[in-house]
Design a protein around this motif. Sequence first.
Motif, PDB file in Angstrom:
ATOM      1  N   GLY A  96      36.202  44.558  35.590  1.00 35.09           N
ATOM      2  CA  GLY A  96      36.894  44.573  34.377  1.00 35.09           C
ATOM      3  C   GLY A  96      35.976  43.463  33.587  1.00 35.09           C
ATOM      4  N   GLY A  97      36.338  42.274  33.346  1.00 37.37           N
ATOM      5  CA  GLY A  97      35.459  41.407  32.704  1.00 37.37           C
ATOM      6  C   GLY A  97      34.093  41.016  33.509  1.00 37.37           C
ATOM      7  N   ALA A  98      34.102  41.480  34.828  1.00 36.58           N
ATOM      8  CA  ALA A  98      32.687  41.301  35.545  1.00 36.58           C
ATOM      9  C   ALA A  98      32.952  40.014  36.454  1.00 36.58           C
ATOM     10  CB  ALA A  98      31.546  41.482  34.958  1.00 36.58           C
ATOM     11  N   GLY A  99      33.768  39.000  36.310  1.00 41.04           N
ATOM     12  CA  GLY A  99      33.798  37.870  37.054  1.00 41.04           C
ATOM     13  C   GLY A  99      33.565  38.120  38.741  1.00 41.04           C
ATOM     14  N   LEU A 100      34.379  39.028  38.989  1.00 39.28           N
ATOM     15  CA  LEU A 100      34.683  39.370  40.728  1.00 39.28           C
ATOM     16  C   LEU A 100      33.161  39.869  40.813  1.00 39.28           C
ATOM     17  CD1 LEU A 100      36.110  39.273  43.089  1.00 39.28           C
ATOM     18  CD2 LEU A 100      37.006  41.758  42.424  1.00 39.28           C
ATOM     19  N   ILE A 101      32.670  40.893  40.377  1.00 39.08           N
ATOM     20  CA  ILE A 101      31.487  41.421  40.954  1.00 39.08           C
ATOM     21  C   ILE A 101      30.466  40.542  40.764  1.00 39.08           C
ATOM     22  CG2 ILE A 101      30.849  42.747  38.836  1.00 39.08           C
ATOM     23  CD1 ILE A 101      30.019  45.090  40.499  1.00 39.08           C
ATOM     24  N   ALA A 102      30.329  39.646  39.674  1.00 40.74           N
ATOM     25  CA  ALA A 102      29.428  38.527  39.676  1.00 40.74           C
ATOM     26  C   ALA A 102      29.367  37.600  40.670  1.00 40.74           C
ATOM     27  CB  ALA A 102      29.664  37.856  38.142  1.00 40.74           C
ATOM     28  N   GLY A 103      30.633  37.137  41.100  1.00 39.96           N
ATOM     29  CA  GLY A 103      30.713  36.161  42.230  1.00 39.96           C
ATOM     30  C   GLY A 103      30.445  36.871  43.616  1.00 39.96           C
ATOM     31  N   ILE A 104      30.865  38.081  43.827  1.00 37.72           N
ATOM     32  CA  ILE A 104      30.632  38.602  44.952  1.00 37.72           C
ATOM     33  C   ILE A 104      28.933  38.973  45.114  1.00 37.72           C
ATOM     34  CG2 ILE A 104      30.807  40.829  46.369  1.00 37.72           C
ATOM     35  CD1 ILE A 104      33.788  40.942  45.329  1.00 37.72           C
ATOM     36  N   ALA A 105      28.458  39.585  44.015  1.00 34.46           N
ATOM     37  CA  ALA A 105      26.989  40.086  44.153  1.00 34.46           C
ATOM     38  C   ALA A 105      26.293  38.608  44.157  1.00 34.46           C
ATOM     39  CB  ALA A 105      26.685  40.612  42.669  1.00 34.46           C
ATOM     40  N   LEU A 106      26.371  37.547  43.821  1.00 36.52           N
ATOM     41  CA  LEU A 106      25.791  36.418  43.784  1.00 36.52           C
ATOM     42  C   LEU A 106      25.826  36.042  45.199  1.00 36.52           C
ATOM     43  CD1 LEU A 106      24.441  33.709  42.969  1.00 36.52           C
ATOM     44  CD2 LEU A 106      26.586  32.807  42.328  1.00 36.52           C
ATOM     45  N   ALA A 107      26.949  35.902  45.786  1.00 37.34           N
ATOM     46  CA  ALA A 107      26.944  35.536  47.398  1.00 37.34           C
ATOM     47  C   ALA A 107      26.479  36.331  48.069  1.00 37.34           C
ATOM     48  CB  ALA A 107      28.271  35.298  47.700  1.00 37.34           C
ATOM     49  N   VAL A 108      26.621  37.843  48.051  1.00 35.71           N
ATOM     50  CA  VAL A 108      26.143  38.728  49.076  1.00 35.71           C
ATOM     51  C   VAL A 108      24.428  38.818  48.797  1.00 35.71           C
ATOM     52  CG1 VAL A 108      26.090  41.169  49.630  1.00 35.71           C
ATOM     53  CG2 VAL A 108      28.325  39.772  49.073  1.00 35.71           C
ATOM     54  N   LYS A 109      23.958  39.082  47.732  1.00 30.15           N
ATOM     55  CA  LYS A 109      22.588  39.093  47.706  1.00 30.15           C
ATOM     56  C   LYS A 109      21.636  37.752  47.951  1.00 30.15           C
ATOM     57  CE  LYS A 109      22.439  43.404  45.953  1.00 30.15           C
ATOM     58  NZ  LYS A 109      21.699  44.646  46.752  1.00 30.15           N
ATOM     59  N   SER A 110      22.434  36.682  47.778  1.00 33.48           N
ATOM     60  CA  SER A 110      21.825  35.495  48.252  1.00 33.48           C
ATOM     61  C   SER A 110      21.517  35.382  49.523  1.00 33.48           C
ATOM     62  CB  SER A 110      22.576  34.143  47.853  1.00 33.48           C
ATOM     63  OG  SER A 110      22.642  33.966  46.446  1.00 33.48           O
ATOM     64  N   LEU A 111      22.591  36.069  50.478  1.00 31.71           N
ATOM     65  CA  LEU A 111      22.410  35.691  51.986  1.00 31.71           C
ATOM     66  C   LEU A 111      22.089  37.206  52.499  1.00 31.71           C
ATOM     67  CD1 LEU A 111      26.290  34.177  52.568  1.00 31.71           C
ATOM     68  CD2 LEU A 111      23.724  32.997  52.927  1.00 31.71           C
ATOM     69  N   ARG A 112      22.375  38.448  52.113  1.00 29.59           N
ATOM     70  CA  ARG A 112      21.944  39.742  52.408  1.00 29.59           C
ATOM     71  C   ARG A 112      21.464  40.662  51.566  1.00 29.59           C
ATOM     72  NH1 ARG A 112      25.120  41.249  56.768  1.00 29.59           N
ATOM     73  NH2 ARG A 112      24.026  43.244  56.727  1.00 29.59           N
ATOM     74  N   PRO A 113      20.394  40.356  50.917  1.00 32.18           N
ATOM     75  CA  PRO A 113      19.911  41.130  49.822  1.00 32.18           C
ATOM     76  C   PRO A 113      19.984  42.824  50.037  1.00 32.18           C
ATOM     77  CG  PRO A 113      18.183  40.111  50.696  1.00 32.18           C
ATOM     78  CD  PRO A 113      19.369  39.481  51.538  1.00 32.18           C
ATOM     79  N   GLU A 114      19.882  43.153  51.177  1.00 33.50           N
ATOM     80  CA  GLU A 114      19.884  44.666  51.725  1.00 33.50           C
ATOM     81  C   GLU A 114      21.303  45.174  51.457  1.00 33.50           C
ATOM     82  OE1 GLU A 114      21.306  42.733  55.663  1.00 33.50           O
ATOM     83  OE2 GLU A 114      19.918  42.216  53.793  1.00 33.50           O
ATOM     84  N   VAL A 115      22.217  44.510  51.367  1.00 36.46           N
ATOM     85  CA  VAL A 115      23.573  45.156  51.258  1.00 36.46           C
ATOM     86  C   VAL A 115      23.692  45.481  49.853  1.00 36.46           C
ATOM     87  CG1 VAL A 115      26.213  44.452  51.360  1.00 36.46           C
ATOM     88  CG2 VAL A 115      24.847  43.668  53.115  1.00 36.46           C
ATOM     89  N   ALA A 116      24.230  46.676  49.473  1.00 34.41           N
ATOM     90  CA  ALA A 116      24.403  47.093  48.119  1.00 34.41           C
ATOM     91  C   ALA A 116      25.804  46.767  47.657  1.00 34.41           C
ATOM     92  CB  ALA A 116      24.231  48.582  48.166  1.00 34.41           C
ATOM     93  N   VAL A 117      25.708  46.514  46.463  1.00 36.95           N
ATOM     94  CA  VAL A 117      26.935  46.113  45.606  1.00 36.95           C
ATOM     95  C   VAL A 117      27.059  47.084  44.606  1.00 36.95           C
ATOM     96  CG1 VAL A 117      27.983  44.517  44.520  1.00 36.95           C
ATOM     97  CG2 VAL A 117      26.634  43.617  46.267  1.00 36.95           C
ATOM     98  N   HIS A 118      28.201  47.836  44.610  1.00 40.65           N
ATOM     99  CA  HIS A 118      28.419  48.721  43.647  1.00 40.65           C
ATOM    100  C   HIS A 118      29.670  48.516  42.881  1.00 40.65           C
ATOM    101  CE1 HIS A 118      25.225  51.079  45.309  1.00 40.65           C
ATOM    102  NE2 HIS A 118      25.994  52.065  45.889  1.00 40.65           N
ATOM    103  N   GLY A 119      29.541  48.774  41.479  1.00 36.41           N
ATOM    104  CA  GLY A 119      30.778  48.288  40.611  1.00 36.41           C
ATOM    105  C   GLY A 119      31.571  49.864  40.142  1.00 36.41           C
ATOM    106  N   VAL A 120      32.842  49.639  40.016  1.00 35.87           N
ATOM    107  CA  VAL A 120      33.641  50.698  39.426  1.00 35.87           C
ATOM    108  C   VAL A 120      34.572  50.365  38.140  1.00 35.87           C
ATOM    109  CG1 VAL A 120      35.253  52.576  39.799  1.00 35.87           C
ATOM    110  CG2 VAL A 120      33.734  51.821  41.683  1.00 35.87           C
ATOM    111  N   GLU A 121      34.309  50.994  37.065  1.00 33.10           N
ATOM    112  CA  GLU A 121      35.104  50.903  35.817  1.00 33.10           C
ATOM    113  C   GLU A 121      36.148  51.870  35.603  1.00 33.10           C
ATOM    114  OE1 GLU A 121      32.980  48.247  32.770  1.00 33.10           O
ATOM    115  OE2 GLU A 121      31.766  50.047  33.073  1.00 33.10           O
ATOM    116  N   ALA A 122      37.124  51.639  34.871  1.00 27.30           N
ATOM    117  CA  ALA A 122      37.928  52.702  34.551  1.00 27.30           C
ATOM    118  C   ALA A 122      37.109  53.292  32.981  1.00 27.30           C
ATOM    119  CB  ALA A 122      39.348  52.171  33.659  1.00 27.30           C
ATOM    120  N   GLU A 123      37.177  54.914  32.921  1.00 29.23           N
ATOM    121  CA  GLU A 123      36.755  55.696  32.122  1.00 29.23           C
ATOM    122  C   GLU A 123      37.250  54.955  30.733  1.00 29.23           C
ATOM    123  OE1 GLU A 123      37.117  59.839  32.079  1.00 29.23           O
ATOM    124  OE2 GLU A 123      35.542  60.052  33.467  1.00 29.23           O
TER     125      GLU A 123
END
Length: 406
Positions: free
Chosen positions: A177-204
């Motif tokens: 939505g506002g991207a706070g959740l994906i920003a936090g998750i992507a920061l944590a995940v990519k810092s520790l496991r950069p090979e893990v893909a992070v995908h986002g989904v919005e409403a049309e």
Amino acid sequence: MLTLADVEAARRRIASGVPVTPCSESVPLSELCGARIHCKLDSLQRTGSFKERGARNALLLLNAERRARGVIAASAGNHALGLTWHGSLLGIPVTVVMPVNAPLIKVATCRRLGARVILHGEDFAAARVHADEVAAREGLSYVHGFDDPAVIAGQGTVGLEILNQVPDVEAIVVPVGGAGLIAGIALAVKSLRPEVAVHGVEAEHAPSFTAALEAGEPVTVGVQPTLADGLAVGRVGDLAFATARERVDAMTTVDEEALALAVFRLIEVEKTVVEGAGAAPLAALLRGRFPGLAGKRVVLVLAGGNIDLTILDRVIEVGLVEDGRLCRFTAVISDRPGGLATLASLIASTGASIKDIAHDRTFSGPDVSRVRAICIVETSDRDHIRRLFDTISAAGIELIPEAGAP
């Protein structure tokens, strides 16, 4: 810029008030999606969403003077709920400004938990402007729902938990939505496991992150009404976008029918009630939006469960129609004795069940020997509907397909 250390500090800070939620594997969803699906159930938080994480972290970072004065936020609902709950636990007064069309369950719950609720404006943007005015007038601290560094760090604790709970995770799908959740998750995940893909989904109906990616910076987009009301944000946060843009591997949008079907599927196969925003990751997989995830171990972040009960029955019916288990059609039949019985027998012969049937003589045309029978029928899937229509047509009865037709 935020760092992994900020997220790790947030995890320690909020641990006493925010539980670790389950991240269980789902066999039926795995079969439906063609991937090994786990569901991160942040819909099980006390107020029904992940927003508690960022809210508590932000509140705990306030000094004594600001705590005493109180805080304010504009929110469509879940941030308001999280802030209200943890404000009550920490003894911090909370004011929330919500759009006038905010879900009733969220408005009522905020009031029950002790917040001062102000309903103002038709959307989040209008509510935010009014919240800023109240904050300036009363000296309250504004806690942004998705663009505050403390809030983003708090949301990132979802990512840390997923890595602990599913060590062999290959991809995480997050509602945006506002991207706070994906920003936090992507920061944590990519810092520790950069090979893990992070995908986002919005409403049309609210593609603000997609538009920001195309423009290279946050821009304002028009927002239409959507079942995923928690994602109905017209402009992503500046800090959230800056944090997420280089760490998100793919983005997509989903239509309203897909959101309804995803809510329906989670109720049916997982016995879990999730709001439209929380169901967006599943909606994307059911629509085949991320074909590269086939066969991989994927975590769906089911971020919220606060669906308005006044629309839940409508969502279920839309899901049934989308799934081919409910259809409506008009059959032009003889108005003489036996006409309706013949139609009913044909429907029964295919194993379908008539839910409702009505005669329309007034608008059936000039042939007074014919009448339109408007039928709502329960079926098992779209192939079943095709067999039903073929059977009726083969008997010489004219069919006019409507809702749910394949």
